[in-house]
Design a protein around this motif. Structure first.
Motif, PDB file in Angstrom:
ATOM      1  N   GLY A 274       0.822  -1.200   0.000  1.00  0.00           N
ATOM      2  CA  GLY A 274       0.000   0.000   0.000  1.00  0.00           C
ATOM      3  C   GLY A 274       0.850   1.241   0.000  1.00  0.00           C
ATOM      4  N   ASP A 275       0.235   2.371  -0.244  1.00  0.00           N
ATOM      5  CA  ASP A 275       0.921   3.651  -0.224  1.00  0.00           C
ATOM      6  C   ASP A 275       1.478   3.921   1.177  1.00  0.00           C
ATOM      7  N   GLU A 277       2.154   6.602   2.881  1.00  0.00           N
ATOM      8  CA  GLU A 277       1.455   7.590   3.704  1.00  0.00           C
ATOM      9  C   GLU A 277       0.137   7.025   4.232  1.00  0.00           C
ATOM     10  N   THR A 278      -0.568   6.272   3.386  1.00  0.00           N
ATOM     11  CA  THR A 278      -1.814   5.640   3.837  1.00  0.00           C
ATOM     12  C   THR A 278      -1.537   4.623   4.938  1.00  0.00           C
ATOM     13  N   LEU A 279      -0.468   3.835   4.764  1.00  0.00           N
ATOM     14  CA  LEU A 279      -0.106   2.850   5.789  1.00  0.00           C
ATOM     15  C   LEU A 279       0.286   3.546   7.091  1.00  0.00           C
ATOM     16  N   ARG A 280       0.962   4.688   6.975  1.00  0.00           N
ATOM     17  CA  ARG A 280       1.318   5.439   8.184  1.00  0.00           C
ATOM     18  C   ARG A 280       0.065   5.915   8.915  1.00  0.00           C
ATOM     19  N   MET A 281      -0.875   6.477   8.177  1.00  0.00           N
ATOM     20  CA  MET A 281      -2.104   6.968   8.797  1.00  0.00           C
ATOM     21  C   MET A 281      -2.894   5.826   9.426  1.00  0.00           C
ATOM     22  N   ASN A 282      -2.956   4.686   8.742  1.00  0.00           N
ATOM     23  CA  ASN A 282      -3.660   3.524   9.296  1.00  0.00           C
ATOM     24  C   ASN A 282      -2.988   3.047  10.586  1.00  0.00           C
TER      25      ASN A 282
END
Length: 323
Positions: A274-275, A277-282
């Motif tokens: 996954g992206d 930044e998206t993984l960081r936010m998740n």
């Protein structure tokens, strides 16, 4: 649930921003020893109330939990005071400067079933979840036998520019340095997946002033029978970078730039999970959910003090150097 925050440096400010508008966790009391920093936080978050001291904050009625974001020295003392007041604790790493006090605190946690955890952000990451599936206890080894792990860290400067307000301790040998602050996150991942690591060899380059923190680290470890190679250094002409590669007989998994994760089977294309930044936010969202669960006395995946101390002992062994 009402949270008090002690320490409003970089990590404290980031936590205030993360918790702003959270459905369950709400910061209500704050304190920092720097009056200017405290005033700045109150101006930005006008609903907050300042305590007159860390000790006074801990005694404020109505709190459920304490987030400790000070330098390492007072972590254990503040934790003990929080337990006395009936609060759950989320503490920044490194956990302590006093191993004996930390062991006594851990014994109290176990004896009294106190609620306490340490903020290793990768504990709630997709990367760690993938590594546990591939190589953790009970894994069916979908990528085959694990052959080796490598950790490579590069910094253009230390402290990093965004850490400039954190205080001199971060750049000093006694409490700071990139090994305690950054390498520790990857040692946490390593030890959660494979168990305790043993330092076979390490060389550490320190500045000649006898005060500054490390400038380069090269080390060999063994964890769960698997060789681990570490290379970390300051390189002023190169952008910051971090990479953790797990090589197995039938493929590999790589963590990159903190939350980015890719997997590759032999003969196949690299697959991104996954992206970044998206993984960081998740991961950040999941971490807050686990924090909320800890406050409720429920099970969670946040690292406890014993696990955090084990990570720190490995880091200190690396920094001690071993031929």
């Amino acid at each position: 649930m009402s949270i008090g925050v002690v320490g409003l440096g970089v990590m404290g400010q980031r936590m205030l921003a993360r918790l702003a508008g959270h459905a369950r966790l709400r910061v209500t009391r704050v304190w920092d020893e720097n009056p200017a920093v405290l005033a700045q936080a109150l101006a930005h978050y006008p609903l907050l109330r300042a305590a007159t001291s860390a000790e006074a904050l801990i005694q404020e009625p109505g709190l459920h939990g304490l987030y400790i974001a000070t330098p390492p020295g007072p972590h254990i003392a503040l934790t003990e005071e929080a337990f006395d007041a009936g609060l759950a604790v989320l503490c920044e790493k490194p956990l302590t400067t006093d191993f004996a006090a930390a062991h006594a605190c851990i014994e109290r946690i176990e004896r009294e079933r106190q609620r306490a955890a340490v903020n290793y952000s990768l504990a709630s990451s997709t990367g760690l979840a993938q590594l546990q599936l591939a190589f953790g206890a009970g894994s069916r080894r979908p990528l085959g036998a694990l052959h080796g792990v490598s950790i490579d860290l590069r910094f253009s400067a230390w402290p990093r520019p965004w850490q400039a307000g954190a205080g001199a301790w971060l750049s000093q040998r006694a409490e700071g340095g990139f090994s305690r602050e950054v390498l520790s996150h990857f040692i946490f991942v390593l030890q959660r997946v494979l168990g305790p690591a043993r330092v076979v060899r390490s060389t550490v380059d320190y500045p000649a002033d006898g005060v500054g923190s490390e400038q380069a680290v090269e080390a060999e470890l063994v964890a769960g029978g698997v060789p681990v190679a570490i290379s970390a250094r300051l390189e002023g002409d190169r952008a910051d970078d971090n990479r953790m590669l797990w090589r197995a007989s039938e493929g590999e998994i790589e963590l990159r730039d903190w939350f980015g994760v890719t997997q590759q089977r032999q003969g196949e294309r690299v697959q991104s999970m996954g992206d970044a930044e998206t993984l960081r936010m998740n991961g950040m969202t999941d971490q807050l959910s686990h924090w909320s669960a800890m406050l409720d006395g429920h099970s969670h995946s946040l690292p406890g003090f014993a696990e955090a101390l084990a990570v720190q002992k490995t880091i200190e062994a690396v920094l001690a150097g071993k031929a």
